[in-house]
Design a protein around this motif. Structure first.
Motif, PDB file in Angstrom:
ATOM      1  N   GLY A  76      29.382  54.764  33.445  1.00 27.92           N
ATOM      2  CA  GLY A  76      29.006  53.609  34.236  1.00 27.92           C
ATOM      3  C   GLY A  76      29.802  53.496  35.517  1.00 27.92           C
ATOM      4  O   GLY A  76      30.743  54.262  35.769  1.00 27.92           O
ATOM      5  N   VAL A  77      29.394  52.543  36.332  1.00 26.93           N
ATOM      6  CA  VAL A  77      30.090  52.194  37.562  1.00 26.93           C
ATOM      7  C   VAL A  77      30.169  50.674  37.637  1.00 26.93           C
ATOM      8  O   VAL A  77      29.335  49.975  37.067  1.00 26.93           O
ATOM      9  CB  VAL A  77      29.393  52.765  38.814  1.00 26.93           C
ATOM     10  N   ALA A  78      31.169  50.181  38.337  1.00 29.05           N
ATOM     11  CA  ALA A  78      31.334  48.728  38.467  1.00 29.05           C
ATOM     12  C   ALA A  78      32.034  48.412  39.776  1.00 29.05           C
ATOM     13  O   ALA A  78      32.770  49.240  40.314  1.00 29.05           O
ATOM     14  CB  ALA A  78      32.146  48.170  37.296  1.00 29.05           C
ATOM     15  N   ILE A  79      31.786  47.221  40.261  1.00 22.54           N
ATOM     16  CA  ILE A  79      32.581  46.649  41.346  1.00 22.54           C
ATOM     17  C   ILE A  79      33.184  45.375  40.786  1.00 22.54           C
ATOM     18  O   ILE A  79      32.476  44.491  40.312  1.00 22.54           O
ATOM     19  CB  ILE A  79      31.744  46.333  42.597  1.00 22.54           C
ATOM     20  N   THR A  89      35.654  38.703  38.937  1.00 19.06           N
ATOM     21  CA  THR A  89      34.208  38.742  38.725  1.00 19.06           C
ATOM     22  C   THR A  89      33.802  40.209  38.790  1.00 19.06           C
ATOM     23  O   THR A  89      34.476  41.029  39.430  1.00 19.06           O
ATOM     24  CB  THR A  89      33.431  37.933  39.791  1.00 19.06           C
ATOM     25  N   GLN A  90      32.691  40.545  38.107  1.00 15.80           N
ATOM     26  CA  GLN A  90      32.308  41.955  38.044  1.00 15.80           C
ATOM     27  C   GLN A  90      30.794  42.117  38.002  1.00 15.80           C
ATOM     28  O   GLN A  90      30.085  41.315  37.403  1.00 15.80           O
ATOM     29  CB  GLN A  90      32.930  42.605  36.800  1.00 15.80           C
ATOM     30  N   ARG A  91      30.324  43.206  38.634  1.00 19.72           N
ATOM     31  CA  ARG A  91      28.946  43.689  38.528  1.00 19.72           C
ATOM     32  C   ARG A  91      29.048  45.123  38.031  1.00 19.72           C
ATOM     33  O   ARG A  91      29.863  45.894  38.521  1.00 19.72           O
ATOM     34  CB  ARG A  91      28.246  43.678  39.893  1.00 19.72           C
ATOM     35  N   GLN A 112      19.009  47.621  37.802  1.00 22.68           N
ATOM     36  CA  GLN A 112      19.857  46.720  38.579  1.00 22.68           C
ATOM     37  C   GLN A 112      21.218  46.588  37.904  1.00 22.68           C
ATOM     38  O   GLN A 112      21.370  46.905  36.740  1.00 22.68           O
ATOM     39  CB  GLN A 112      19.215  45.337  38.742  1.00 22.68           C
ATOM     40  N   PHE A 113      22.172  46.127  38.701  1.00 29.17           N
ATOM     41  CA  PHE A 113      23.507  45.882  38.176  1.00 29.17           C
ATOM     42  C   PHE A 113      23.515  44.581  37.394  1.00 29.17           C
ATOM     43  O   PHE A 113      22.836  43.625  37.754  1.00 29.17           O
ATOM     44  CB  PHE A 113      24.519  45.780  39.332  1.00 29.17           C
ATOM     45  N   SER A 114      24.306  44.550  36.310  1.00 28.60           N
ATOM     46  CA  SER A 114      24.546  43.297  35.592  1.00 28.60           C
ATOM     47  C   SER A 114      25.319  42.371  36.518  1.00 28.60           C
ATOM     48  O   SER A 114      26.150  42.823  37.300  1.00 28.60           O
ATOM     49  CB  SER A 114      25.389  43.535  34.338  1.00 28.60           C
ATOM     50  N   THR A 115      25.046  41.084  36.426  1.00 27.42           N
ATOM     51  CA  THR A 115      25.782  40.113  37.232  1.00 27.42           C
ATOM     52  C   THR A 115      26.267  38.995  36.322  1.00 27.42           C
ATOM     53  O   THR A 115      25.887  38.915  35.162  1.00 27.42           O
ATOM     54  CB  THR A 115      24.889  39.515  38.347  1.00 27.42           C
ATOM     55  N   GLY A 116      27.109  38.133  36.851  1.00 24.32           N
ATOM     56  CA  GLY A 116      27.576  36.980  36.081  1.00 24.32           C
ATOM     57  C   GLY A 116      28.773  37.243  35.204  1.00 24.32           C
ATOM     58  O   GLY A 116      29.197  36.366  34.447  1.00 24.32           O
ATOM     59  N   GLU A 117      29.346  38.438  35.276  1.00 28.43           N
ATOM     60  CA  GLU A 117      30.528  38.731  34.468  1.00 28.43           C
ATOM     61  C   GLU A 117      31.750  38.096  35.131  1.00 28.43           C
ATOM     62  O   GLU A 117      31.934  38.191  36.341  1.00 28.43           O
ATOM     63  CB  GLU A 117      30.718  40.234  34.315  1.00 28.43           C
TER      64      GLU A 117
END
Length: 195
Positions: A76-79, A89-91, A112-117
């Motif tokens: 995976g990848v994340a920002i 916060t993370q996507r 799409q990227f997950s949001t709301g983390e």
């Protein structure tokens, strides 16, 4: 006697200083921050939550056990945005055994990227730390998804190395086994003074 001690101390200081310069110039040390890395370590005042501030890009890799005693690869990848005060916060976009997580879409609906983390982090003076990411996935029962990390901050806060210490997937009532880690690098902001 004083002059002999002064000569001995001076004679020992020169090789020690030269060793420091030789060690700093060694290619192995350049891998971790350039020729001034040894000097930077000596000047290190330690880390704190403020060491992590801004956006970091993560590369996620590992394995997750399956009920049939096999394992599935996790990539995976994340920002992640760190606020410098212990909140994040993370996507992210994560694939397990070739399948995106349910919130990441599919080839028919689009990915799409997950949001709301959201989450928290703590960085210790020795640059070790921990973080907890709440995935906040709406589910009818069980966990909304929690990832606990142990981490090390390096390169003056420009790099982060993590290991998942515990993960409770959305809908689960207990953590599952996991051998996932990640590497992150600070995302540079463009120089706004240049035309």
């Amino acid at each position: 006697m004083k002059s002999k001690i002064a000569v001995w101390v001076s004679a020992m200081a020169l090789p020690a200083a030269l060793c420091g310069h030789i060690a700093a110039a060694h290619p192995r040390h350049r891998t971790y921050g350039g020729p001034n890395h040894v000097a930077a370590i000596a000047d290190n005042k330690g880390c704190s939550n403020a060491t992590l501030s801004g956006d970091y890009g993560f590369a996620i890799s590992g394995f997750q056990p399956n009920p049939d005693n096999t394992t599935s690869p996790v990539k995976g990848v994340a920002i992640t945005h760190f606020d410098g005060s212990g909140k994040l916060t993370q996507r992210d976009f994560v694939v397990t055994a070739g399948l995106p997580l349910p919130g990441n879409g599919n080839s028919q609906t689009g990915f799409q990227f997950s949001t709301g983390e959201t989450g928290t982090y703590t960085i210790n003076p020795d640059c070790t730390g921990s973080a907890e990411i709440d995935q906040n996935v709406p589910v009818p029962f069980g966990s909304t998804g929690v990832i606990k990390l142990m981490l090390v901050v390096t390169n003056g806060g420009r790099a982060i190395h993590t290991v998942v210490s515990e993960i409770t997937p959305p809908g689960a009532t207990a953590p599952i086994l996991n051998t996932t880690s990640s590497e992150a690098w600070k995302i540079d902001e463009p120089d706004r003074d240049k035309d």
